[in-house]
Enzyme design. Sequence first.
Site, PDB file in Angstrom:
ATOM      1  N   HIS A 471     -88.322  10.929  -5.329  1.00 27.33           N
ATOM      2  CA  HIS A 471     -88.970  10.698  -6.628  1.00 27.33           C
ATOM      3  C   HIS A 471     -89.790   9.412  -6.622  1.00 27.33           C
ATOM      4  CE1 HIS A 471     -89.081  10.858 -11.142  1.00 27.33           C
ATOM      5  NE2 HIS A 471     -89.252   9.545 -10.967  1.00 27.33           N
ATOM      6  N   GLU A 472     -89.157   8.312  -6.239  1.00 23.80           N
ATOM      7  CA  GLU A 472     -89.861   7.026  -6.252  1.00 23.80           C
ATOM      8  C   GLU A 472     -90.971   7.002  -5.193  1.00 23.80           C
ATOM      9  OE1 GLU A 472     -89.496   5.313  -8.736  1.00 23.80           O
ATOM     10  OE2 GLU A 472     -87.608   6.177  -9.434  1.00 23.80           O
ATOM     11  N   HIS A 475     -94.093   8.417  -6.687  1.00 22.39           N
ATOM     12  CA  HIS A 475     -94.838   7.381  -7.416  1.00 22.39           C
ATOM     13  C   HIS A 475     -95.613   6.504  -6.430  1.00 22.39           C
ATOM     14  CE1 HIS A 475     -93.497   8.062 -11.457  1.00 22.39           C
ATOM     15  NE2 HIS A 475     -92.223   7.796 -11.211  1.00 22.39           N
ATOM     16  N   HIS A 478     -98.752   7.991  -5.202  1.00 23.36           N
ATOM     17  CA  HIS A 478     -99.767   7.926  -6.258  1.00 23.36           C
ATOM     18  C   HIS A 478    -100.494   6.581  -6.227  1.00 23.36           C
ATOM     19  CE1 HIS A 478    -100.554   9.266 -10.717  1.00 23.36           C
ATOM     20  NE2 HIS A 478    -101.636   9.317  -9.977  1.00 23.36           N
TER      21      HIS A 478
END
Length: 681
Positions: A471-472, A475, A478
Amino acid sequence: MKNININNTLLAKSSAPYGAPEFAKFKKEDYLPAFEAAIAEAKSNIVEIVDNIEAPSFSNTIEALEYANLKLNGIEGIFFNLLEADSDEDMHTLAEQISPLLTEYNMYVILNKKLFCRIKEVYKNRGNLTREQNKLLEDTYKSFVRNGAELSEEDKQILSKINEELALKELEFGNNALNATNEFKLHITDKSNLEGLPSFAIEEAALTASQLNETGWIFTLEFPSYSAFMKYSSKRELRREMYMLYSSRAIGGNYDNTHVIYDIVRLRIELAHILGYETYSDYAIEDRMAGTKANVLDFLDRLMKPSLPCSLKEINELYVFARNNGFDDNELMPWDFSYWAEKYRQLKYSIDEESLKPYFRLEACIDAVFDLAYRLYGIKFRLRTDIPVYHNDVRVYEVLDQDGSFLALFYADFFPRNSKRGGAWMTEFRGQYVFKGHDYRPFVNIVTNFTKPSSEGISLLTLDEFTTLLHEFGHALHGMLSKGHYPSLSGTSVARDFVELPSQMMENWAFEPEFLNTFALHYKTGKPIPDNMLKKIQESRNYLSGYYQVRQLRFAIIDMSLHTLKTIPELINIEEFENKALGKYDMLPQVKGTAICPSFGHIFSGGYSAGYYSYKWAEVLEADAFSLFKEKGIFNKQVAESFRKNILERGSSEDEAVLYRNFRGHNPEPEYLLKKLGIIV
């Protein structure tokens, strides 16, 4: 633009590779003068814009404003990230001194009448601009209007005071939540009270006790420790004690947040009213994908209606299982849920966290995540030991694109400590932007609180922790793959209900056998996860999906309930307020003396106010988006390239709904998520 002339290591040009922050050189006494100098320079840049005798243009007004506070952004990127990840009382004291300075500067800019006149002139006569330039102009103009540029001078002064007080209250909330988490511990000296706990949890508790110069075992409210205790301890009274400690954090005592919540909500209502909005949610949601609070409430309702019956059915099934296995109470209490849920999961799927952990050694997981990024996007990670870090736990990697060009620095900080707040997050020491023809690549950081290494130095992750890593890392991708021009539009600087798409998208690979088979080997035997276990991982993915869906929706509902208040008298007692707002969505009995909000950092100090729904909004996006990978292949380079080009590289250079349609070809609907979770067929 002006240049700061001050002998301050925070402001000096770094001699580290890629200009990385030289953390070891930073002293606490450097921060305040560095902020003061950077703010002075930024104000000087604003004066230059305002006093420019040339007609207002995109270049001399909008772009000049965008780059006016670059050095200030750099210092903020260091200080506030360390405040969350490696802090102490001195840092918190500094934050209380620095926060009003930043608020005053922001108000100086946003309420500058002459500056707004120039912006308004460019807005009315925009001329021939690129899409990204148009987006920056639109965002700049709307930001000024939304932050009081058209208010009377008297109201501007009132707004400034509201913002200053609000910033301090949000800091106070975060400090209280961290201190309250660190304050309470369960100290066990009788070995019989460890019954049911797996070896990894016992060993971690022994290590914690040793570090605190205590005998026996200490369990803390840091999530890895707390979660393991609640799942495995067969001592119901101790589970109850831990639950009460965890769920009453920052309620009364030395770190009481109940009065802080009242003040924050009051100030947000005042802010909304002075800006012409009925509620704070009307203000906050206006510039997000959802657009209006009505759309958010409808969205939550469309998810809740089928999810709540599903959840209650799951709870009843779990209760029947517990009764058949020795549970003799009339109802499951909150401190029973995780324990019996884990027991039932082990029976139903013949799988448990303890049996999975040996296959998820942290080092192998890191390599696997990097390999996944390479297979999808062609990027490579290289560990660098010559680049400064802010704590010995931190690792830093050089990130190279498929053509060998430098993309980013990637920092990773995995383990809990008292100087770090709980949870997991991604942030940046420097975001990506282009200035004077030079592409400044980002310095991205992910921070987690994974299970600490054993006495042998080995860290084994739960499947949940591995999912959090993905998940992290989503990010981080991105941020690292950003190809924007302007700081405020690049990387993760997107609408709040869009920002979770890349992160939640990456979670899907945690449940794909085709990916797990590439790395998930037993750390002692080297054998892969057995096929039957892989099958069980997939089958168990939607275990209690209704319950966990409703749990997240409840967080979003209490957030919206607070931020749709029109007047503060409606919020007298936070516990009573929560019970009233959430009562009809209860799955387990309410427990007196507990509440969600006093430690709900996301909405009171983490930027998700009137925005917690964003997680579910983004889940709908990713459920639809990942279905394309499932259709074409989970390592399909064409799909990955499209996701990179249309989502990861674009930041907020265009309306987020347009970016999504460019990738997927249509708008998503809540049903995509409900079907993925097995709540509807």
